[in-house]
Each structure stands twice: as structure tokens, then as C-alpha cells.
Design a protein around this motif. Structure first.
Motif, PDB file in Angstrom:
ATOM      1  N   GLY A   1     102.873  -5.974 -12.292  1.00 39.09           N
ATOM      2  CA  GLY A   1     103.913  -6.865 -11.788  1.00 39.09           C
ATOM      3  C   GLY A   1     104.816  -6.203 -10.785  1.00 39.09           C
ATOM      4  O   GLY A   1     106.021  -6.139 -10.972  1.00 39.09           O
ATOM      5  N   ALA A   2     104.256  -5.670  -9.702  1.00 39.02           N
ATOM      6  CA  ALA A   2     105.084  -5.023  -8.690  1.00 39.02           C
ATOM      7  C   ALA A   2     105.156  -5.892  -7.450  1.00 39.02           C
ATOM      8  O   ALA A   2     104.502  -5.628  -6.464  1.00 39.02           O
ATOM      9  CB  ALA A   2     104.503  -3.654  -8.334  1.00 39.02           C
ATOM     10  N   PRO A   3     105.934  -6.986  -7.458  1.00 39.22           N
ATOM     11  CA  PRO A   3     105.979  -7.878  -6.305  1.00 39.22           C
ATOM     12  C   PRO A   3     106.483  -7.171  -5.068  1.00 39.22           C
ATOM     13  O   PRO A   3     107.362  -6.339  -5.137  1.00 39.22           O
ATOM     14  CB  PRO A   3     106.954  -8.980  -6.743  1.00 39.22           C
ATOM     15  N   VAL A   4     105.908  -7.525  -3.943  1.00 42.11           N
ATOM     16  CA  VAL A   4     106.250  -6.970  -2.643  1.00 42.11           C
ATOM     17  C   VAL A   4     105.802  -5.526  -2.510  1.00 42.11           C
ATOM     18  O   VAL A   4     105.692  -5.012  -1.424  1.00 42.11           O
ATOM     19  CB  VAL A   4     107.772  -7.060  -2.355  1.00 42.11           C
ATOM     20  N   ALA A   5     105.519  -4.872  -3.628  1.00 44.33           N
ATOM     21  CA  ALA A   5     105.192  -3.457  -3.565  1.00 44.33           C
ATOM     22  C   ALA A   5     103.951  -3.196  -2.741  1.00 44.33           C
ATOM     23  O   ALA A   5     103.823  -2.153  -2.130  1.00 44.33           O
ATOM     24  CB  ALA A   5     104.999  -2.897  -4.968  1.00 44.33           C
ATOM     25  N   LEU A   6     103.042  -4.135  -2.708  1.00 43.99           N
ATOM     26  CA  LEU A   6     101.865  -3.955  -1.887  1.00 43.99           C
ATOM     27  C   LEU A   6     101.998  -4.646  -0.537  1.00 43.99           C
ATOM     28  O   LEU A   6     101.031  -4.865   0.148  1.00 43.99           O
ATOM     29  CB  LEU A   6     100.620  -4.487  -2.622  1.00 43.99           C
TER      30      LEU A   6
ATOM     31  N   ILE B   1      99.217  10.947 -16.322  1.00 44.36           N
ATOM     32  CA  ILE B   1      99.669  10.235 -17.524  1.00 44.36           C
ATOM     33  C   ILE B   1     101.090   9.714 -17.295  1.00 44.36           C
ATOM     34  O   ILE B   1     101.421   8.579 -17.647  1.00 44.36           O
ATOM     35  CB  ILE B   1      99.641  11.139 -18.768  1.00 44.36           C
ATOM     36  N   TYR B   2     101.919  10.537 -16.669  1.00 40.35           N
ATOM     37  CA  TYR B   2     103.299  10.117 -16.394  1.00 40.35           C
ATOM     38  C   TYR B   2     103.322   8.934 -15.418  1.00 40.35           C
ATOM     39  O   TYR B   2     104.157   8.037 -15.538  1.00 40.35           O
ATOM     40  CB  TYR B   2     104.104  11.282 -15.820  1.00 40.35           C
ATOM     41  N   VAL B   3     102.408   8.936 -14.446  1.00 40.92           N
ATOM     42  CA  VAL B   3     102.355   7.817 -13.495  1.00 40.92           C
ATOM     43  C   VAL B   3     101.975   6.531 -14.230  1.00 40.92           C
ATOM     44  O   VAL B   3     102.602   5.482 -14.050  1.00 40.92           O
ATOM     45  CB  VAL B   3     101.362   8.095 -12.351  1.00 40.92           C
ATOM     46  N   HIS B   4     100.942   6.614 -15.081  1.00 38.80           N
ATOM     47  CA  HIS B   4     100.541   5.435 -15.858  1.00 38.80           C
ATOM     48  C   HIS B   4     101.679   4.961 -16.765  1.00 38.80           C
ATOM     49  O   HIS B   4     101.903   3.761 -16.920  1.00 38.80           O
ATOM     50  CB  HIS B   4      99.308   5.756 -16.704  1.00 38.80           C
ATOM     51  N   ARG B   5     102.391   5.911 -17.338  1.00 36.90           N
ATOM     52  CA  ARG B   5     103.504   5.528 -18.212  1.00 36.90           C
ATOM     53  C   ARG B   5     104.619   4.865 -17.406  1.00 36.90           C
ATOM     54  O   ARG B   5     105.274   3.923 -17.873  1.00 36.90           O
ATOM     55  CB  ARG B   5     104.034   6.765 -18.943  1.00 36.90           C
ATOM     56  N   GLY B   6     104.824   5.343 -16.178  1.00 34.83           N
ATOM     57  CA  GLY B   6     105.797   4.698 -15.302  1.00 34.83           C
ATOM     58  C   GLY B   6     105.402   3.277 -14.957  1.00 34.83           C
ATOM     59  O   GLY B   6     106.230   2.355 -14.981  1.00 34.83           O
TER      60      GLY B   6
ATOM     61  N   ASN C   1     109.053  -4.174 -18.966  1.00 33.34           N
ATOM     62  CA  ASN C   1     110.386  -4.776 -18.838  1.00 33.34           C
ATOM     63  C   ASN C   1     110.974  -4.684 -17.430  1.00 33.34           C
ATOM     64  O   ASN C   1     112.168  -4.901 -17.238  1.00 33.34           O
ATOM     65  CB  ASN C   1     111.356  -4.118 -19.839  1.00 33.34           C
ATOM     66  N   GLY C   2     110.107  -4.366 -16.455  1.00 35.78           N
ATOM     67  CA  GLY C   2     110.585  -4.297 -15.073  1.00 35.78           C
ATOM     68  C   GLY C   2     111.598  -3.198 -14.823  1.00 35.78           C
ATOM     69  O   GLY C   2     112.395  -3.287 -13.890  1.00 35.78           O
ATOM     70  N   ASP C   3     111.564  -2.153 -15.646  1.00 33.94           N
ATOM     71  CA  ASP C   3     112.559  -1.076 -15.552  1.00 33.94           C
ATOM     72  C   ASP C   3     112.152  -0.093 -14.452  1.00 33.94           C
ATOM     73  O   ASP C   3     111.398   0.859 -14.691  1.00 33.94           O
ATOM     74  CB  ASP C   3     112.677  -0.373 -16.904  1.00 33.94           C
ATOM     75  N   MET C   4     112.644  -0.316 -13.246  1.00 36.78           N
ATOM     76  CA  MET C   4     112.287   0.543 -12.113  1.00 36.78           C
ATOM     77  C   MET C   4     112.808   1.962 -12.288  1.00 36.78           C
ATOM     78  O   MET C   4     112.129   2.932 -11.937  1.00 36.78           O
ATOM     79  CB  MET C   4     112.835  -0.043 -10.813  1.00 36.78           C
ATOM     80  N   GLU C   5     114.026   2.086 -12.815  1.00 36.82           N
ATOM     81  CA  GLU C   5     114.619   3.411 -12.958  1.00 36.82           C
ATOM     82  C   GLU C   5     113.790   4.270 -13.907  1.00 36.82           C
ATOM     83  O   GLU C   5     113.521   5.445 -13.635  1.00 36.82           O
ATOM     84  CB  GLU C   5     116.062   3.295 -13.462  1.00 36.82           C
ATOM     85  N   LYS C   6     113.383   3.684 -15.023  1.00 35.48           N
ATOM     86  CA  LYS C   6     112.566   4.427 -15.987  1.00 35.48           C
ATOM     87  C   LYS C   6     111.198   4.748 -15.393  1.00 35.48           C
ATOM     88  O   LYS C   6     110.657   5.847 -15.584  1.00 35.48           O
ATOM     89  CB  LYS C   6     112.394   3.595 -17.267  1.00 35.48           C
ATOM     90  N   ALA C   7     110.644   3.780 -14.670  1.00 37.23           N
ATOM     91  CA  ALA C   7     109.352   4.018 -14.020  1.00 37.23           C
ATOM     92  C   ALA C   7     109.445   5.180 -13.049  1.00 37.23           C
ATOM     93  O   ALA C   7     108.593   6.080 -13.035  1.00 37.23           O
ATOM     94  CB  ALA C   7     108.894   2.750 -13.297  1.00 37.23           C
ATOM     95  N   MET C   8     110.490   5.187 -12.240  1.00 39.90           N
ATOM     96  CA  MET C   8     110.664   6.261 -11.256  1.00 39.90           C
ATOM     97  C   MET C   8     110.903   7.608 -11.929  1.00 39.90           C
ATOM     98  O   MET C   8     110.457   8.649 -11.429  1.00 39.90           O
ATOM     99  CB  MET C   8     111.806   5.906 -10.310  1.00 39.90           C
ATOM    100  N   GLU C   9     111.578   7.589 -13.049  1.00 39.37           N
ATOM    101  CA  GLU C   9     111.812   8.835 -13.793  1.00 39.37           C
ATOM    102  C   GLU C   9     110.490   9.462 -14.209  1.00 39.37           C
ATOM    103  O   GLU C   9     110.274  10.669 -14.050  1.00 39.37           O
ATOM    104  CB  GLU C   9     112.671   8.533 -15.025  1.00 39.37           C
ATOM    105  N   HIS C  10     109.588   8.634 -14.748  1.00 37.01           N
ATOM    106  CA  HIS C  10     108.282   9.152 -15.164  1.00 37.01           C
ATOM    107  C   HIS C  10     107.466   9.637 -13.965  1.00 37.01           C
ATOM    108  O   HIS C  10     106.821  10.699 -14.029  1.00 37.01           O
ATOM    109  CB  HIS C  10     107.499   8.066 -15.905  1.00 37.01           C
TER     110      HIS C  10
ATOM    111  N   THR D   1     105.272   2.345  -3.414  1.00 40.88           N
ATOM    112  CA  THR D   1     105.258   0.892  -3.595  1.00 40.88           C
ATOM    113  C   THR D   1     106.531   0.410  -4.294  1.00 40.88           C
ATOM    114  O   THR D   1     107.038  -0.666  -4.006  1.00 40.88           O
ATOM    115  CB  THR D   1     104.028   0.446  -4.411  1.00 40.88           C
ATOM    116  N   ILE D   2     107.060   1.233  -5.193  1.00 41.54           N
ATOM    117  CA  ILE D   2     108.316   0.873  -5.856  1.00 41.54           C
ATOM    118  C   ILE D   2     109.467   0.902  -4.854  1.00 41.54           C
ATOM    119  O   ILE D   2     110.341   0.027  -4.854  1.00 41.54           O
ATOM    120  CB  ILE D   2     108.587   1.822  -7.038  1.00 41.54           C
ATOM    121  N   GLU D   3     109.463   1.893  -3.970  1.00 40.71           N
ATOM    122  CA  GLU D   3     110.535   1.985  -2.964  1.00 40.71           C
ATOM    123  C   GLU D   3     110.477   0.800  -1.999  1.00 40.71           C
ATOM    124  O   GLU D   3     111.516   0.330  -1.526  1.00 40.71           O
ATOM    125  CB  GLU D   3     110.443   3.307  -2.199  1.00 40.71           C
ATOM    126  N   VAL D   4     109.282   0.300  -1.707  1.00 40.63           N
ATOM    127  CA  VAL D   4     109.177  -0.911  -0.884  1.00 40.63           C
ATOM    128  C   VAL D   4     109.877  -2.060  -1.595  1.00 40.63           C
ATOM    129  O   VAL D   4     110.650  -2.812  -0.999  1.00 40.63           O
ATOM    130  CB  VAL D   4     107.697  -1.265  -0.594  1.00 40.63           C
TER     131      VAL D   4
END
Length: 582
Positions: free
Chosen positions: A26-31, A481-486, A493-502, A522-525
Motif C-alpha cells: 500500500g505505497a500510493p504514489v511511491a511508484l 530482513i529489515y527492509v521487509h519489516r519496514g 498501519n501505514g507507519d512511514m516513520e517506523k518503516a523508515m527506521e527499519h 519510494t517512501i520519500e516520493v
């Protein structure tokens, strides 16, 4: 990071194509626009099909339906009052309607004459009508493949009506035909944004142009690429993915009997993870002028080919693999291993027929080599051949029952086969096997990673996160593994901050993790940080190894770059529309 073998290695990346993976979380606009195409392509269009060709044929990459859209409809007569004296605007509209009639009958030259008359008759202050006349004339020129004239007329229409979507799309097609892809992308992106990503024609064209741009720049990049060895962890995982490798087994079993002094140095280099030195040391062994003193020349050649493969020097790797495969004096186990690796390399290079052919020869040489079936099973997964993948991985498990990586890959193949066949019994059995895997192979991180991905698919997010956590306990230096977890955090839950942390943790562990750079980009986009996204895409590009992978990343980069260009041109409107399609 794409798995070094090019197969569905869970330690490298998901077996799904990357755009599908991003959609799954569910990363809208990211691509960029590619995402919007896939997001909207299944929705029925609310636009009328008036004026579209019913044929679906292609011409120079543009469908006939694309080209036919496009004259604007006739102006109805004023029923309230018919003046005996025709005004200039009424006269212009009459010419336009006559031109439309000719257009519909395929009489494009006659249509152009009438549109000329309409343009000449139209008062200059009637900008909306005048823009329509230019756009309709451009449509007729397009049918005659006069693309320079199309560009001129669309430009005039856009000077009069800057948000004229039909003119933007038509000029973009003309620019595409003239191979001015970046300008075409800007026009079609503008059309997508102005239409809030609801115009299917524009979306499909944007996707097509992005792929063309991506492919073009991928080829240019590969022609001048500086080859970079993957991270130590990726190489180590690759080595551990083979059960019957004739060289890697020497390292695993610490078997130094009957090997030359030079080759012993090569093996020691691998043990100490000094991977950049492997190819030069293999060269010394292979180039020795006393062949009788070098009993491991073929092993050295196989190892050199393997590291050329890992490095991304694919042509050189294929040459070395071919030297082994075509030499009748080479031991069977070395030849079979070369066939397996060349087969996976061919798959990376988008030559599935050659890949399957090499696997077939390998089976004929040694039908009891489990590595053949495990690697072919992963290739079949990538090719969406669920039945064949399942059969191969079942055979691999029978031949190597104590090999955890293969066992869990079979679970994964069984699970997706059950879904495809809508057989919930097979799905349930696969889940039970996944549950057993950590008990059977407690030190195999793949058992946790693949099950976590399946749990994510079934939206058991908390349990999936726990399994990723256990995988990290078993393999704390595995960046992917950290990327997949992100990515899981985004889907959960759409938690970008947690995703970026991982993901940032992944990049701290491995600064060569292109999967991490691309995902973070893609998240930064999505966050609107387009400059940062482009920088991250560039880092991923520097680490890319295949044309397909680089085409994908360049496409994403151009989507971000074009949005950045248009952000200044369209101002706040682009951000408003992008946010509303999220």
C-alpha cells in the motif's frame, strides 16, 4: 537487493516483481505514474468512448484507440434563435462541424481544410473554441502521421488553454513518436495530474513511456557501468544457498586435501570474506604455465565465473561457464554446477528458454543433484509456473531433506499453488509445514522470513512482525530482513516513520543494499521529498546489475524527476491531486 542468483531468494528479495511488492504494502504514489496505472487500470472509465476506434491494433507502440480519441464534438445549433446573419464564431463552428464529419469518415485532408477555415474565421478572443479547432486539426494530422504538425497545433491549443488534457496527451504521443521521451513524459504526467489520475489513456501512456525511458537509460548505464561486488552478507548467503556446490562445499567441510597451494589461498580468501581478491587469485591459478601442478584449474574457473556473476560482469561469466560446460574432461559435479549457475544467470538476463535448457541438460547429467531442482523451482516461481515449481522443490527436499532453505521454499510454493487452485486443504497443509519449519531448522532465518511474508499476505501483521524479529535474532546482519519489516509497517498501519527506521537500519548494516535504497526512495516520493528520492534512486542504480532491474529503477527515478519538474510548473495543484489519489 536482487538475489545474487536471480531467483526468488528470500534472503535477497521477494519473489514478486518490485512494483507488485510495493502495491502489496500500500505505497500510493511511491511508484510514481506506474503505480497509478496499476491502481486504476481495473476501474471502469467514466469517460465517453465517443470518437474512439473499436480496433485495438498497435502502431509504433501506440494503440489505434489511442490515436483515434480526439476530435471534440460538434457544436449544436442555437435552437433559441436562428439569425439570418451568421456571426464569425458561428461560421467557425460550422466549419469545425464539417471538419468533424470528414474526420469521422476518415477523410483527414478534407477535415484539415475545414479546420483551417474554422481557425481563420474564429475571433481571437474566443480562446476556448480556437484551442478546440487547433486540437482537432492536430488529431487529423496525427492520423496522417504528421507529428511535427501535431506538436505545433497542440502547442497552440495549450497556449490558449494550458490545462487542455486532450492536447497534452496528443502532443505527448507525437513527442513519443519523435523519440523525445522526456518531453513526452512531462506532457502525459501533467495530463495525469490534471485529471487526478483518472484518465486511463494518459495513465497507460505514462507507464509505456516510463518503461521506454527506463530501458534506454538502463542500456546506457550498463555500457559504462562500474562493477561493484555485492555486500559480504549477500555473498555469504549466496554461498550458503547451495547444498552441492563442489567449491563451496570444500569451504563448508574445511576440506583442503588434494588441492594446490594457489587454490588453498583462494579458499582462505573466501573464508576471510576478502571477496574482492577472489577473481585475481583465480586468475593466477588458471593462468599457471604448469597445468600438471594445478589440479584445481576447473574449480578455479568455476569460482571465477561465479564471482563474475556476482559482480555483474555477465558476459564474462557466461564465457567462463561455457568453457566448463563445453569441455568433456571437466568432472560432472563441476559441469552441473556451472549449468545451474548459467541457467539462473540467463533468467536474470530475461532468457527463460536458455535457462530451462541448461537445467534440462543438468538433470540429464546428474538427476540426483538437489541444487538443480531447488534453483529451477525458484525460476519456475518467478515464471509463475506454480505446478512445476512445486514439483521441483518437492524433489529438492527429497534429495536434501536436511536443507532448511529448500524445505521452506517448498512450503512457499505449496501455499501459492493452493491459492491458485483455490484448494484450501493444500493452503492449510502449507501453513502447518511453515509452523513446523522453525522447529526442524531453528538456525535457518529463511524459515522465519518466508513465513512472515505469507502471514503479511493473510494480514496477520503482528505475527508476521514477530517472525521478522525472530529472523533478525538468527541473522542480525541481514539488511533485507529489515527492509521487509519496514514494508510490513506500511501495509500494517501505514507507519512511514517506523518503516523508515527499519530501512535506515538496513542501510547502516549494508551500504550496498539496493533494495533498501529503492524502497526508501519510494517512501520519500510519497512524502513529497522528491530531491531526496532521486538521490536514493541514484544509489540503487549504482548497485543494479541487470537490465530488467535497472529499467525498473530508472523508470521510478524518471517518474520522481518529472513530478519534481512539474511541481514548480503547476505549483500546489500537483501536490493537491497527488494527495487526493493516495
Amino acid at each position: 537487493m536482487t538475489g545474487a542468483s536471480g531467483t526468488a531468494s528470500v534472503t535477497g528479495t521477494s519473489p514478486l516483481p518490485k512494483w507488485q511488492l510495493a502495491l502489496a504494502v500500500g505505497a500510493p504514489v511511491a511508484l510514481g505514474l506506474g503505480y497509478m496505472y496499476y491502481k486504476n487500470s481495473s476501474k471502469p472509465s467514466s469517460k465517453s468512448n465517443r470518437g474512439k476506434s473499436k480496433g485495438g491494433s498497435k502502431e509504433n507502440g501506440t494503440s489505434a484507440a489511442d490515436k483515434q480519441i480526439s476530435i471534440d464534438a460538434e457544436c449544436p445549433p442555437n435552437a433559441a434563435a436562428k439569425s439570418e446573419v451568421e456571426t464569425p464564431l458561428e461560421r467557425a463552428r460550422r466549419f469545425k462541424n464539417e471538419g468533424n464529419n470528414h474526420f469521422k469518415m476518415g477523410k483527414y485532408d478534407e477535415a484539415i481544410v475545414q479546420y483551417n477555415n474554422a481557425i481563420e474565421a474564429c475571433p481571437k478572443e474566443s480562446t476556448e473554441e480556437l484551442a478546440t479547432f487547433y486540437q482537432n486539426r492536430a488529431a487529423a494530422y496525427e492520423q496522417l502521421n504528421k507529428y511535427s504538425a501535431v506538436k505545433v497545433d497542440c502547442t497552440k491549443a495549450l497556449e490558449l488553454q494550458p490545462k487542455y488534457i486532450k492536447a497534452l496527451v496528443r502532443r505527448a504521443r507525437a513527442l513519443e513518436h519523435c523519440n523525445d521521451l522526456e518531453a513526452a513524459l512531462e506532457d502525459v504526467t501533467t495530463a495525469c495530474i490534471l485529471a487526478s489520475f483518472s484518465n486511463q489513456t494518459a495513465l497507460m501512456m505514462a507507464d509505456r513511456v516510463l518503461k521506454q525511458l527506463g530501458r534506454k537509460h538502463a542500456m546506457e548505464h550498463l555500457a559504462n557501468k562500474k562493477f561493484i561486488m555485492p555486500s559480504k552478507h549477500i555473498i555469504k548467503n549466496y554461498i550458503n544457498s547451495f547444498h552441492n556446490d563442489p567449491v563451496f562445499s570444500m569451504i563448508r567441510d574445511n576440506d583442503n586435501s588434494d588441492i594446490s597451494v594457489g587454490f588453498a589461498k583462494v579458499l582462505e580468501c573466501i573464508k576471510e570474506e576478502r571477496y574482492d581478491n577472489v577473481i585475481p587469485l583465480c586468475n593466477e591459478e588458471i593462468d599457471c604455465v604448469e597445468p600438471d601442478v594445478v589440479p584445481n584449474k576447473f574449480e578455479a574457473l568455476l569460482l571465477r565465473a561465479t564471482f563474475y556473476f556476482l559482480l555483474g560482469q555477465h558476459d564474462t561469466a557466461i564465457t567462463d561457464f561455457g568453457t566448463i560446460i563445453n569441455n568433456e574432461t571437466v568432472p560432472k559435479n563441476i559441469k552441473v554446477n556451472a549449468l545451474i549457475k548459467r541457467a539462473t544467470l540467463y533468467m536474470q538476463l530475461e532468457s527463460p528458454e536458455k535457462s530451462i535448457c541448461d537445467f534440462k541438460v543438468a538433470v540429464e547429467l546428474d538427476p540426483d543433484c538437489g541444487d538443480i531442482y531447488s534453483n529451477r523451482g525458484q525460476v519456475n516461481l518467478l515464471m509463475e509456473k506454480a505446478v512445476e515449481a512445486r514439483e521441483d522443490l518437492k524433489k529438492a527436499v527429497e534429495l536434501n531433506p536436511k536443507f532448511g532453505v529448500v524445505y521452506v521454499q517448498k512450503c512457499y510454493a505449496d501455499y501459492h499453488y493452493g491459492l491458485i487452485k483455490s484448494d484450501m486443504k493444500i493452503v492449510a497443509e502449507a501453513i502447518q509445514d511453515f509452523e513446523k519449519a522453525p522447529e526442524m531448522f531453528p538456525d535457518c532465518p529463511d524459515c522465519y522470513i518466508l513465513y512472515a511474508q505469507v502471514l503479511s499476505e493473510t494480514q496477520e501483521f503482528e505475527k508476521a512482525d514477530n517472525y521478522f524479529d525472530k529472523a533478525i535474532e538468527k541473522d542480525p546482519n541481514n539488511a533485507t530482513i529489515y527492509v521487509h519489516r519496514g514494508l510490513l509497517q506500511l501495509k500494517w498501519n501505514g507507519d512511514m516513520e517506523k518503516a523508515m527506521e527499519h530501512i535506515n537500519k538496513a542501510l547502516e548494516l549494508d551500504d550496498k543494499c539496493d533494495f533498501g535504497y529503492e524502497t526508501l526512495a519510494t517512501i520519500e516520493v510519497q512524502r513529497g521529498n522528491l530531491e531526496e528520492a532521486i538521490t536514493l534512486f541514484d544509489k540503487a542504480i549504482a548497485l543494479g546489475r541487470t537490465a530488467a532491474e535497472l529499467t525498473h529503477i530508472f523508470s521510478l527515478r524518471y517518474a520522481a524527476k518529472t513530478q519534481l519538474t512539474l511541481k514548480d510548473r503547476l505549483g500546489s495543484e500537483i501536490m493537491f491531486n497527488l494527495q487526493n489519489v493516495s
